[in-house]
Design an enzyme around this catalytic site. Structure first.
Site, mmCIF file in Angstrom:
data_model
loop_
_atom_site.group_PDB
_atom_site.id
_atom_site.type_symbol
_atom_site.label_atom_id
_atom_site.label_comp_id
_atom_site.label_asym_id
_atom_site.label_seq_id
_atom_site.Cartn_x
_atom_site.Cartn_y
_atom_site.Cartn_z
ATOM 1 C CB SER A 135 -0.891 -0.030 1.249
ATOM 2 O OG SER A 135 -1.622 1.166 1.353
ATOM 3 C CE LYS A 161 -4.729 0.192 0.286
ATOM 4 N NZ LYS A 161 -5.408 -0.589 1.345
ATOM 5 C CE LYS A 163 -3.924 3.989 2.000
ATOM 6 N NZ LYS A 163 -5.171 3.500 2.626
ATOM 7 C CG ASP A 188 -7.714 2.550 0.418
ATOM 8 O OD1 ASP A 188 -8.878 3.021 0.475
ATOM 9 O OD2 ASP A 188 -7.156 2.002 1.391
ATOM 10 C CD GLU A 213 -8.741 -0.683 0.370
ATOM 11 O OE1 GLU A 213 -7.828 -1.055 -0.400
ATOM 12 O OE2 GLU A 213 -8.629 -0.678 1.598
ATOM 13 C CG ASP A 238 -10.718 -0.547 4.648
ATOM 14 O OD1 ASP A 238 -11.088 -0.883 5.787
ATOM 15 O OD2 ASP A 238 -9.568 -0.092 4.460
ATOM 16 C CE LYS A 262 -7.385 -1.888 6.733
ATOM 17 N NZ LYS A 262 -7.338 -0.422 6.768
ATOM 18 N N GLY A 290 -4.226 -3.953 6.173
ATOM 19 C CA GLY A 290 -3.192 -3.681 7.162
ATOM 20 C C GLY A 290 -3.449 -2.356 7.845
HETATM 21 O O1 OSB Z 1 -7.232 2.039 4.355
HETATM 22 O O2 OSB Z 1 -6.147 0.258 4.186
HETATM 23 C C1 OSB Z 1 -6.269 1.371 4.675
HETATM 24 C C2 OSB Z 1 -3.223 2.180 6.841
HETATM 25 C C3 OSB Z 1 -3.827 2.809 7.907
HETATM 26 C C4 OSB Z 1 -5.185 3.006 7.893
HETATM 27 C C5 OSB Z 1 -5.951 2.565 6.804
HETATM 28 C C6 OSB Z 1 -5.344 1.912 5.739
HETATM 29 C C7 OSB Z 1 -3.953 1.754 5.742
HETATM 30 C C8 OSB Z 1 -3.217 1.167 4.643
HETATM 31 C C9 OSB Z 1 -1.832 0.632 4.925
HETATM 32 O O3 OSB Z 1 -3.596 1.152 3.502
HETATM 33 C C10 OSB Z 1 -1.812 -0.841 5.014
HETATM 34 C C11 OSB Z 1 -0.495 -1.334 5.517
HETATM 35 O O4 OSB Z 1 0.487 -1.256 4.782
HETATM 36 O O5 OSB Z 1 -0.429 -1.793 6.689
HETATM 37 MG MG MG Z 2 -8.379 0.900 2.947
#
Ligand code: OSB
Ligand code: MG
Length: 368
Positions: A135, A161, A163, A188, A213, A238, A262, A290
């Site tokens: 991510s 992925k 952001k 995401d 996402e 999510d 999660k 994560g």
């Molecule tokens: O939306 O998946 C998410 C991290 C913190 C809060 C929300 C998210 C995330 C990540 C990172 O996308 C996932 C990771 O690398 O642990």
């Molecule tokens: Mg997410």
């Protein structure tokens, strides 16, 4: 599993990279670590909330408060045969899923250790080698985005992925798609869009993404269903899924076709497995999300990802990508984009108490 003695800690750790999302920037992370002492064994868990209520209303501080004020007083000294029994006693507590999951997942670790089997076996998993993705936060420029994408593709990650947020979406993804025509790419949005942003979302729809996402609000399923009807790309939910019931409603409404599971967000391993089962009944794949975990939370995520319907790469990247030092050994690192689930009893990792002590900023011991 008698809850004899609990050791609760808050630790801080510096992320190796600046992680920007549509809701903010993470760098210095705080985490809750729980050690449950029971009948000569130790169960380990990590609270998965972030510092600040951007992703979820739960934070490190609310986990600490919920555990010490509401959760521990109900359960201390009790003897639980299974995590399901614990959950029954915690049913009156509305929400605070990440806090409940902190204790629940420690009990799963204990139960697997008592049976002398790895947690993935107790959960009913079917595989120990997991393809993983990465991510990637919002970068300063399109060139930086392409560079970090290429770097992670070279490291072997099976899915990248990105952001995104309004104004930072189509242009960087188009550039990455040109640089990596065959790579599995996703975005995401962490709830940053609404239906009025349909033009940007339809432009993303043309880039051959595996999924988009959580584009819309954290508490929404209705608009996600409207949006899904307008897109070819599957929506992955999510923030909108806090329970197996939410999964049933979301998939039933066609508000999305994939779920990011999660463990903390849905209240622990038992609920995660139910979400997984419900998704399977809809022929919808799931993958493990994560929360920038240290080694204990990461190990729990890897074990959960062993279940059959976790058929897409998770955000369960190499621990050394995030941290200079971790609180467990061995390092939970992927080799060529594949993580191997640790094989010992329970979550299968040892606590590095020297590192843990160094990172600890507060500690509480609770006895029954
Ligand atoms: O939306 O998946 C998410 C991290 C913190 C809060 C929300 C998210 C995330 C990540 C990172 O996308 C996932 C990771 O690398 O642990
Ligand atoms: Mg997410």
């Amino acid at each position: 599993m008698k809850l004899e003695r609990l050791e609760l800690r808050e630790v801080t750790a510096q992320l190796r990279f600046r992680f920007e999302t549509s809701f903010g920037v993470e760098r210095e992370l705080r985490k809750v670590i729980l050690v449950v002492h029971s009948e000569g064994l130790e169960g380990y868990a990590e609270g998965t909330a972030n510092n600040w209520p951007g992703y979820s209303y739960e934070t490190v501080d609310t986990i600490w408060e919920s555990l010490t004020r509401y959760i521990f007083p109900r359960v201390m000294g009790k003897d639980y045969a299974t995590p399901a029994q614990l959950l029954r006693d915690l049913k009156p507590i509305r929400g605070h899923n990440m806090a409940v999951a902190t204790l629940e997942t420690a009990l799963w670790d204990l139960q697997a250790k008592a049976a002398n089997i790895p947690l993935w076996q107790l959960l009913g998993g079917v595989r120990t080698e997991l393809e993983v993705g990465a991510s990637l936060g919002i970068q300063k420029s399109i060139e930086d985005t392409v560079a970090i994408a290429q770097q992670h593709a070279q490291e072997g990650y099976k899915r990248l992925k990105f952001k995104v947020k309004p104004g930072w979406d189509v242009a960087p993804l188009r550039a990455v798609r040109e640089a990596l025509p065959d790579m599995a790419l996703t975005v995401d949005a962490n709830s940053a869009y609404s239906l009025t942003d349909i033009r940007a979302l339809q432009a993303l729809d043309e880039l051959g993404l595996d999924y988009i996402e959580q584009p819309l609000s954290y508490d929404d399923l209705i608009d996600h269903a409207k949006l899904q009807a307008m897109l070819k790309t599957p929506i992955c939910l999510d923030e909108s899924v806090h329970s197996p019931e939410d999964a049933r409603k979301g998939l039933g409404l066609d508000a999305g076709r994939i779920i990011n599971v999660k463990v903390g967000r849905v209240r622990g391993h038992l609920a995660s497995r139910r979400v997984h089962d419900i998704a399977k009944s809809f022929a919808a794949p799931v993958w493990c999300g994560g929360m920038l975990e240290l080694g204990i939370g990461r190990a729990h995520n890897l074990h959960m990802s062993s279940l059959e319907n976790f058929s897409l790469p998770g955000d369960t990247a190499s621990a050394s990508r995030y941290w200079e030092e971790d609180i467990v050994s061995p390092w939970l690192d992927a080799v060529d984009g594949v993580q191997t689930i640790p094989d010992g009893p329970g979550i299968g990792v040892d606590l590095r108490t020297d590192v843990l002590d160094k990172m600890t900023v507060r500690k509480d011991i609770i006895t029954g």
